[in-house]
Design a protein around this motif. Structure first.
Motif, PDB file in Angstrom:
ATOM      1  N   HIS A 106     -10.897  47.290  64.459  1.00 31.99           N
ATOM      2  CA  HIS A 106     -10.016  46.176  64.409  1.00 31.99           C
ATOM      3  C   HIS A 106      -8.849  46.561  63.785  1.00 31.99           C
ATOM      4  CE1 HIS A 106     -13.443  43.943  65.881  1.00 31.99           C
ATOM      5  NE2 HIS A 106     -14.111  44.719  64.887  1.00 31.99           N
ATOM      6  N   PHE A 107      -7.541  46.661  64.368  1.00 32.54           N
ATOM      7  CA  PHE A 107      -6.324  46.722  63.798  1.00 32.54           C
ATOM      8  C   PHE A 107      -5.731  45.542  63.254  1.00 32.54           C
ATOM      9  CE2 PHE A 107      -6.324  49.905  67.453  1.00 32.54           C
ATOM     10  CZ  PHE A 107      -6.605  50.938  66.681  1.00 32.54           C
ATOM     11  N   LYS A 108      -5.332  45.774  61.879  1.00 31.01           N
ATOM     12  CA  LYS A 108      -4.690  44.812  61.250  1.00 31.01           C
ATOM     13  C   LYS A 108      -3.012  45.091  61.112  1.00 31.01           C
ATOM     14  CE  LYS A 108      -4.724  42.533  56.772  1.00 31.01           C
ATOM     15  NZ  LYS A 108      -5.344  42.219  55.582  1.00 31.01           N
ATOM     16  N   ILE A 109      -2.163  44.543  61.565  1.00 25.88           N
ATOM     17  CA  ILE A 109      -0.799  44.743  61.275  1.00 25.88           C
ATOM     18  C   ILE A 109      -0.338  44.610  60.014  1.00 25.88           C
ATOM     19  CG2 ILE A 109       1.504  44.511  62.308  1.00 25.88           C
ATOM     20  CD1 ILE A 109       0.073  44.229  65.071  1.00 25.88           C
ATOM     21  N   VAL A 110       0.114  45.404  59.177  1.00 23.14           N
ATOM     22  CA  VAL A 110       0.570  45.108  57.752  1.00 23.14           C
ATOM     23  C   VAL A 110       2.204  45.116  57.722  1.00 23.14           C
ATOM     24  CG1 VAL A 110       0.822  45.900  55.521  1.00 23.14           C
ATOM     25  CG2 VAL A 110      -1.312  46.247  56.908  1.00 23.14           C
ATOM     26  N   VAL A 111       2.732  43.928  57.429  1.00 24.32           N
ATOM     27  CA  VAL A 111       4.143  43.731  57.357  1.00 24.32           C
ATOM     28  C   VAL A 111       4.607  44.010  56.116  1.00 24.32           C
ATOM     29  CG1 VAL A 111       5.985  41.998  57.630  1.00 24.32           C
ATOM     30  CG2 VAL A 111       4.037  42.039  59.253  1.00 24.32           C
ATOM     31  N   PRO A 112       5.743  44.776  55.727  1.00 21.83           N
ATOM     32  CA  PRO A 112       5.920  45.183  54.362  1.00 21.83           C
ATOM     33  C   PRO A 112       6.564  43.956  53.624  1.00 21.83           C
ATOM     34  CG  PRO A 112       7.585  46.135  55.798  1.00 21.83           C
ATOM     35  CD  PRO A 112       6.436  45.617  56.875  1.00 21.83           C
ATOM     36  N   THR A 113       6.437  43.961  52.298  1.00 21.40           N
ATOM     37  CA  THR A 113       6.981  42.597  51.629  1.00 21.40           C
ATOM     38  C   THR A 113       8.218  43.207  50.670  1.00 21.40           C
ATOM     39  OG1 THR A 113       5.550  43.565  49.763  1.00 21.40           O
ATOM     40  CG2 THR A 113       4.589  41.722  51.390  1.00 21.40           C
ATOM     41  N   ASP A 114       8.573  44.432  50.427  1.00 18.76           N
ATOM     42  CA  ASP A 114       9.798  44.974  49.934  1.00 18.76           C
ATOM     43  C   ASP A 114      10.207  46.017  50.801  1.00 18.76           C
ATOM     44  OD1 ASP A 114       9.607  43.445  47.738  1.00 18.76           O
ATOM     45  OD2 ASP A 114       8.128  44.916  46.830  1.00 18.76           O
TER      46      ASP A 114
END
Length: 135
Positions: free
Chosen positions: A90-98
């Motif tokens: 299951h792919f989880k797309i990670v959005v950068p915070t910095d």
């Protein structure tokens, strides 16, 4: 005891939960974090399998949050039979915070191209500055 009556032996096996693998019978589910760039353009991600170690899984261009790839025969052996279950990635797309300045600039150019409404640079700068003081 030797010489005792014949009969059946029943065993109860308890399987401890794992933080990485989630079992569903012979099938196994894992979550693979990927970057939004890999989701949009495609790429590869390494995932662990329960019996064969790490394998490289291709990420298709245009992968959406919660998209799933099935690795046939990479799960656990079935209780009665010679076949193995499947592994679901299951792919989880990670959005950068910095973001770096360059990353922010490129994303703003993309937003302009897509005619997307985004926060002004001043308001995002204020938020990141406030975040640094809060730490």
């Amino acid at each position: 005891e030797r010489g005792g009556p014949t009969g059946d032996l029943y065993l109860a096996v308890l399987v401890e939960e794992d933080d990485y693998f989630h079992r569903d019978g012979p099938d196994v589910h894992v979550v693979a974090p990927i970057s939004y760039v890999s989701a949009a353009l495609g790429g590869k991600v390494d995932v662990e399998t329960p019996l064969e170690g790490s394998v490289e899984v291709p990420v298709r261009a245009g992968t959406q949050p919660d998209d799933t790839r099935i690795l046939r025969g990479k799960g656990l052996p079935r209780v009665r039979g010679s076949f193995r279950g499947d592994q679901y990635v299951h792919f989880k797309i990670v959005v950068p915070t910095d973001l770096s300045e360059k990353q922010e600039q490129l994303l703003r150019e993309l937003a302009k191209e897509e005619k997307a409404e985004v926060a002004s640079k001043e308001s995002s700068f204020g938020r990141s500055l406030f975040r640094k003081f809060r730490k």
